[in-house]
Design a protein around this motif. Structure first.
Motif, short mmCIF file in Angstrom:
data_model
loop_
_atom_site.label_atom_id
_atom_site.label_comp_id
_atom_site.label_asym_id
_atom_site.label_seq_id
_atom_site.Cartn_x
_atom_site.Cartn_y
_atom_site.Cartn_z
N ARG A 615 0.81 -1.22 0.00
CA ARG A 615 0.00 0.00 0.00
C ARG A 615 0.84 1.27 0.00
NH1 ARG A 615 -4.21 -0.64 4.84
NH2 ARG A 615 -4.41 1.56 4.34
N SER A 616 2.12 1.14 0.31
CA SER A 616 2.98 2.32 0.43
C SER A 616 3.55 2.77 -0.90
CB SER A 616 4.13 2.02 1.39
OG SER A 616 5.07 1.12 0.81
N ALA A 617 3.33 2.02 -1.98
CA ALA A 617 3.99 2.30 -3.26
C ALA A 617 3.78 3.74 -3.71
CB ALA A 617 3.50 1.32 -4.32
N ALA A 618 2.54 4.21 -3.73
CA ALA A 618 2.26 5.56 -4.22
C ALA A 618 2.84 6.62 -3.30
CB ALA A 618 0.75 5.76 -4.37
N GLU A 619 2.72 6.42 -1.99
CA GLU A 619 3.23 7.40 -1.03
C GLU A 619 4.75 7.54 -1.14
OE1 GLU A 619 1.42 9.26 0.87
OE2 GLU A 619 -0.55 8.32 0.76
N VAL A 620 5.43 6.41 -1.14
CA VAL A 620 6.89 6.44 -1.22
C VAL A 620 7.35 6.99 -2.57
CG1 VAL A 620 8.98 5.01 -1.21
CG2 VAL A 620 7.15 4.56 0.44
N TYR A 621 6.64 6.65 -3.64
CA TYR A 621 7.00 7.17 -4.96
C TYR A 621 6.89 8.70 -4.99
CZ TYR A 621 6.89 7.93 -10.02
OH TYR A 621 7.14 8.38 -11.30
N ASN A 622 5.81 9.23 -4.46
CA ASN A 622 5.65 10.69 -4.42
C ASN A 622 6.78 11.35 -3.63
OD1 ASN A 622 3.34 10.77 -5.99
ND2 ASN A 622 1.97 10.58 -4.23
N LYS A 623 7.17 10.74 -2.52
CA LYS A 623 8.26 11.30 -1.73
C LYS A 623 9.57 11.23 -2.49
CE LYS A 623 10.34 11.22 2.88
NZ LYS A 623 10.24 10.70 4.26
N ALA A 624 9.78 10.12 -3.19
CA ALA A 624 11.02 9.96 -3.96
C ALA A 624 11.10 10.97 -5.10
CB ALA A 624 11.12 8.54 -4.50
N SER A 718 5.71 -7.84 -7.26
CA SER A 718 6.41 -6.61 -6.90
C SER A 718 5.70 -5.44 -7.56
CB SER A 718 7.86 -6.65 -7.36
OG SER A 718 8.57 -7.70 -6.75
N SER A 719 5.57 -4.35 -6.82
CA SER A 719 5.00 -3.13 -7.38
C SER A 719 6.15 -2.28 -7.94
CB SER A 719 4.25 -2.35 -6.30
OG SER A 719 3.92 -1.05 -6.75
N LEU A 882 15.57 8.32 -14.53
CA LEU A 882 14.40 7.68 -13.92
C LEU A 882 14.59 7.47 -12.43
CD1 LEU A 882 13.68 4.95 -16.63
CD2 LEU A 882 12.34 7.03 -16.22
N THR A 883 13.54 7.70 -11.67
CA THR A 883 13.51 7.36 -10.25
C THR A 883 12.61 6.14 -10.09
OG1 THR A 883 13.87 9.63 -9.54
CG2 THR A 883 12.87 8.12 -7.94
N TRP A 884 13.14 5.09 -9.46
CA TRP A 884 12.42 3.83 -9.32
C TRP A 884 11.99 3.63 -7.88
CZ3 TRP A 884 12.07 0.44 -13.62
CH2 TRP A 884 12.87 0.74 -14.70
N VAL A 885 10.77 3.15 -7.68
CA VAL A 885 10.33 2.68 -6.37
C VAL A 885 9.78 1.27 -6.57
CG1 VAL A 885 8.67 2.95 -4.50
CG2 VAL A 885 9.88 4.95 -5.38
N ILE A 886 10.41 0.31 -5.92
CA ILE A 886 10.02 -1.08 -6.04
C ILE A 886 9.61 -1.59 -4.66
CG2 ILE A 886 10.67 -3.35 -6.90
CD1 ILE A 886 11.04 -1.11 -8.96
N VAL A 887 8.40 -2.08 -4.54
CA VAL A 887 7.92 -2.68 -3.29
C VAL A 887 7.74 -4.17 -3.53
CG1 VAL A 887 6.22 -2.60 -1.44
CG2 VAL A 887 6.71 -0.53 -2.76
#
Length: 916
Positions: A615-624, A718-719, A882-887
């Motif tokens: 559930r944190s994927a969008a939140e962490v991505y926005n912060k990144a 993985s997200s 590119l900035t990557w966020v992988i959960v």
């Protein structure tokens, strides 16, 4: 229920206490009491756990030998359906000690009644042998109990698997054969022990390996999971000696775990309409009941017999005799260990109206719930059952079956006596009450209908090529739009559509969560979201009741830079709707009790967030992307969320929500004069406010070029979220951007989706687009979930697709024309209701564009050239930034991701705190 009763009826009525086929008139019931019915038996248990029941009767020189295993289809795990039934077949095959099939030695000895059956709850094997063949029977039963596992070969498995598959095919030949499987799937929740057929699925049978089958035998067929019955010409001492001797080398195994009771719950009537090659319409209703040990399940047998058990029962009389709408009516109880069912079946006469039959059933049931059955009917049923039981005592097989059935299902060989007590003690009122308790509620219904009559037609269609699409003439024309401004600054915008007496209204405010920094996190969301929790005139319940009486729905919501309250109304009740909406917008009370519910839920909400890292994927991505200090990149902590309070919300309402900060939009059956009059009446005396200016959208300060990992232990997927910021919105490039996005990541046919979903099969779907915002930088994001073991490979594919899109494999003319046609031709279809026109007007205002801009969308899209799209793509996409966020499960994906060397790697927690 026809085709549904695969487990026969309950233990009471399928065993020895049988109901008569016809109800005996009360005048013919003998007045004398029947002799006390009793069955003598003794039990003993071997050290390996085998329980044996012995009933001695030397009057006939034979012995009924039965072995029941407490394993049925309910015990099968997912992917192993049909194993219990498959073993019913395998248990009759050769063993390492016997090279002939099971029946031959018994045939030579004069045995009769040799067979085996499987249902949801148990598997049983039985035969009646001459007394002199008891040693043979015990050797044979103990041999397969102890040694069938090592005896199963691949050839035996393949042979019996083929037999079972053909049995399944044969069962599917008759019309309506698929109803039972549909019933199980739709009636039982997934995971319920009865959610699949006893015979299992073809796929599971085909996939059954020799190791799987041997393991199933070891798990299910030990002595501790079996009950043996010997009924007839044998005494207890002889039985003990022989059973101890022959079963001494049988492994104990272990008892099967089980769900004791799980009654499905239906919230509403569930009707399944099925067509097949049948002559008549059939209706079948099913209600859930408790398990077979319950008194209610036993008494429901009385309901079935007195409600629809033949002549002189109300449903049969009215549907078959009086109205002549049906050719058959029946009711049954199917009693099982986890839950039972009550079924009612009606086969209609040709041309009978099923809706009329449904009404009669409902009316008859309601009458039964009030009056119940006649007392003489119950007395006759009781007498008939007692007589049937007495007659069955002439048979060693019937007595043995009754004893072992009671032991396996109820841990009481004479459970039949408890059922007799319930039956004999039940009066009409008790039967009426139990019927209402279980039948006066939602049910599952299967309606089997004859297939419609059809015939072949003469065809002249050219299938060698698809027809050309005709000339497109669709267009969007905005309705007449008029504007006015009230004295207090409120702007009124009206789009007139007089096709239906409906009006959609939305009051939009130039404020949102961007000003939360001057209050507390979440203030804007609560200020708008809690508007309908109570006002000065109405509490929450009264407000909901008033809205329902007007047919009005009022909803508020906050965005980053714009927020609003929307409602709708019939044009004839527009004044009342405005009055209610004005009360909600202007005089909310934000009750502390309702806010407390929000606050009380904060901890559990954050607990869930922490327990579900995906559930944190969008939140962490926005912060990144944006950075921790940017309003768009902040992740509100648990402690910050608890700062919300009623005074802060009220302060926000009083400062930020006012007429000079608002635009009132109306679309539908209303004129500007009418709208202005209503606006003045309900909002004209609303005082102006001094709203906080929206902060400027500053540039992103995120982690450009980094890979951020968040651990989700055990995740099977993985997200992936990857992207970067792009330049601010440019209205002159909007059409080009839409078509540029489409080929790369928007829609089913986009490159990213076709690669990861269709070509590789790693994802259910994957997309990418640039998210438009009215002010400041925007964000390009490609996102989706992929299977865990393909995470790194998917990242490589995503990077490659983006890179090639602006270099070696740019957008093609075919892609551009495909997406151009799809977009242009589909636009008019989205403008069929007031809401669509409302949305485009609000967005136009937000982006400082004319209300009629949508009218030129098709022309702007048509004019986009391939050169323009390719040029904008090169200017927009930055595959090297590119900035990557992988959960995902880092224990399985981190090493491979680091090996890609796509950029510096960091591990964050779900709040965006760097861990390493």
């Amino acid at each position: 229920m026809k085709n549904f009763n695969k487990t026969v009826v309950s233990a009471l009525f399928s065993g020895m206490l049988l109901l008569p086929s016809a109800i005996v008139p009360a005048s013919e019931i003998p007045q004398h009491a029947l002799a006390k019915i009793n069955i003598d038996y003794q039990t003993f248990t071997l050290p390996n756990g085998l329980t044996t029941i012995v009933h001695t009767d030397h009057s006939v020189p034979n012995i009924y030998v039965g072995v029941w295993y407490k394993v049925g289809s309910k015990n099968e795990p997912e992917g192993k359906t049909g194993f219990a039934h498959l073993f019913e077949h395998l248990m009759f095959q050769q063993t390492i000690h016997r090279d002939v099939e099971y029946f031959l030695p018994f045939d030579k000895a004069g045995a009769v009644g040799m067979n085996g059956t499987t249902d949801q709850d148990r598997t049983n094997y039985y035969q009646t042998v001459p007394s002199n063949a008891i040693d043979l029977a015990l050797w044979m039963e103990s041999d397969r109990m102890g040694y069938l596992g090592p005896s199963i070969t691949q050839d035996l498995l393949d042979e019996q698997r083929a037999v079972v598959k053909n049995e399944k095919r044969q069962g599917q030949l008759s019309p309506g054969a698929g109803i039972y499987e549909r019933f199980l799937k739709n009636f039982y929740p997934k995971g319920h022990p009865y959610d699949h057929t006893t015979i299992g699925s073809m796929e599971d049978l085909e996939n059954a390996s020799l190791d799987d089958v041997k393991q199933w035998f070891n798990d299910a067929y030990g002595a501790t999971n079996a009950v043996l019955v010997l009924s007839g010409d044998i005494d207890v001492e002889s039985a003990k000696a022989k059973v101890s001797h022959y079963f001494s080398d049988v492994p104990a195994g272990k008892p099967m775990d089980k769900i004791d009771q799980w009654i499905p719950s239906l919230d509403h009537i569930q009707r399944d309409v099925i067509y097949d090659k049948v002559a008549n319409i059939s209706l079948s209703r099913v209600w859930p009941l408790p398990n077979s040990s319950a008194k209610d399940t036993t008494l429901m047998e009385l309901v079935s017999r007195t409600l629809a058990g033949g002549k002189n029962t109300p449903l049969y009389d009215v549907l078959v005799d009086e109205k002549q709408l049906a050719v058959a009516v029946s009711a049954n109880v199917s009693a099982n260990d986890v839950n039972s069912i009550f079924s009612l079946d009606v086969t209609l006469k040709p041309n009978a109206d099923p809706e009329q039959v449904e009404q009669i059933i409902d009316q008859t049931l309601q009458t039964f719930f009030k009056k119940g059955p006649e007392e003489d009917q119950l007395a006759a049923i009781n007498l008939g059952g007692e007589i049937s039981l007495l007659r069955s005592m002439e048979s060693n097989e019937a007595i043995g079956s009754q004893l072992i059935q009671g032991m396996v299902h109820h841990n009481d060989p004479l459970f039949v006596n408890q059922q007799r007590k319930w039956i004999s003690g039940a009066d009409s009122d008790e039967v009426r009450k139990v019927a209402k308790r279980w039948l006066d509620k939602p049910y599952y219904e299967a309606r089997l209908l004859p297939e419609p009559s059809t015939s072949a037609m003469t065809a002249s269609v050219d299938r060698s090529k698809m027809p050309a699409v005709g000339e497109f003439n669709g267009k969007i024309t905005m309705p007449p739009i008029h504007q006015a401004v009230l004295a207090n600054g409120m702007k009124v915008v009206v789009a007139e559509r007089h096709n239906l007496p409906l009006v959609d209204i939305s009051m939009q405010f130039d404020t949102g969560s961007l000003v939360d920094q001057f209050y507390a996190p979440g203030t804007a969301a609560q200020a708008f979201g809690m508007l309908t929790t109570g006002t000065q005139e109405y509490d929450m319940g009264e407000l909901a009741k008033k809205a329902d009486s007007l047919g009005v729905g009022i909803v508020g919501g906050a965005g980053n830079q714009g927020s609003g309250v929307s409602w709708n109304s019939l044009s004839s009740t527009l004044d009342d709707a405005f009055a209610l909406a004005a009360e909600v917008i202007r005089h909310p009370t934000y009750p502390q009790a309702e806010l407390n519910k929000v606050i009380d839920n904060i901890d559990s909400s954050y607990d869930s967030y922490e327990l579900e890292p995906m559930r944190s994927a969008a939140e962490v991505y926005n912060k990144a992307i944006w950075g921790a200090e940017h309003p768009f990149g902040q992740i509100v902590s648990r402690e910050q969320a608890k700062q919300i309070n009623r005074d802060t919300i009220k302060k926000f309402h009083d400062n930020e929500i006012g007429p000079n900060n608002a635009t009132l939009y109306l679309v539908g059956d209303v004129t500007l004069a009418e709208a202005t009059k209503l606006a003045n009446k309900y909002f004209g005396d609303w005082d102006k406010v001094k709203p906080t200016p929206l902060p400027a959208i500053t540039a992103a300060q995120g982690q450009v070029g980094k890979i951020i990992l968040v651990d989700a232990p055990g995740a099977v997927q993985s997200s992936i979220s990857v992207g970067h910021t792009v330049a601010a919105f440019d209205k002159d490039q909007a059409a080009t951007q839409m078509l540029m996005d489409a080929a790369l990541g928007q829609g089913f046919n986009s490159r990213l989706n076709m690669n990861l979903r269709e070509d590789k099969g790693w994802a259910y779907g994957f997309g990418a687009s640039i998210k438009n915002e009215p002010e400041g930088e925007r964000v390009f994001t490609a996102s989706g979930t992929v299977q865990t073991d393909k995470t790194a490979a998917a990242m490589s594919e995503i990077k490659r697709e983006i890179s090639e899109y602006i270099s070696t494999k740019p957008q093609t003319e075919a892609e551009l024309e495909r997406d151009k046609s799809a977009t242009v031709f589909s636009i008019p279809q989205g403008f069929t209701n007031n809401g669509a026109f409302m949305k485009t007007m609000i967005n136009a205002d937000l982006y400082h564009l004319p209300y009629q801009r949508i009218e030129g969308a098709a022309a702007r899209l048509t004019e986009v050239t391939l050169a323009q799209s390719r040029e904008l793509a090169k200017a927009s996409y930055k595959p090297d930034a590119l900035t990557w966020v992988i959960v995902g499960d880092l224990s399985k994906i981190e090493t491979d991701i680091r090996a890609l060397k796509l950029g510096p790697v960091e591990v964050w927690d779900v709040y965006g705190n760097k861990l390493r």
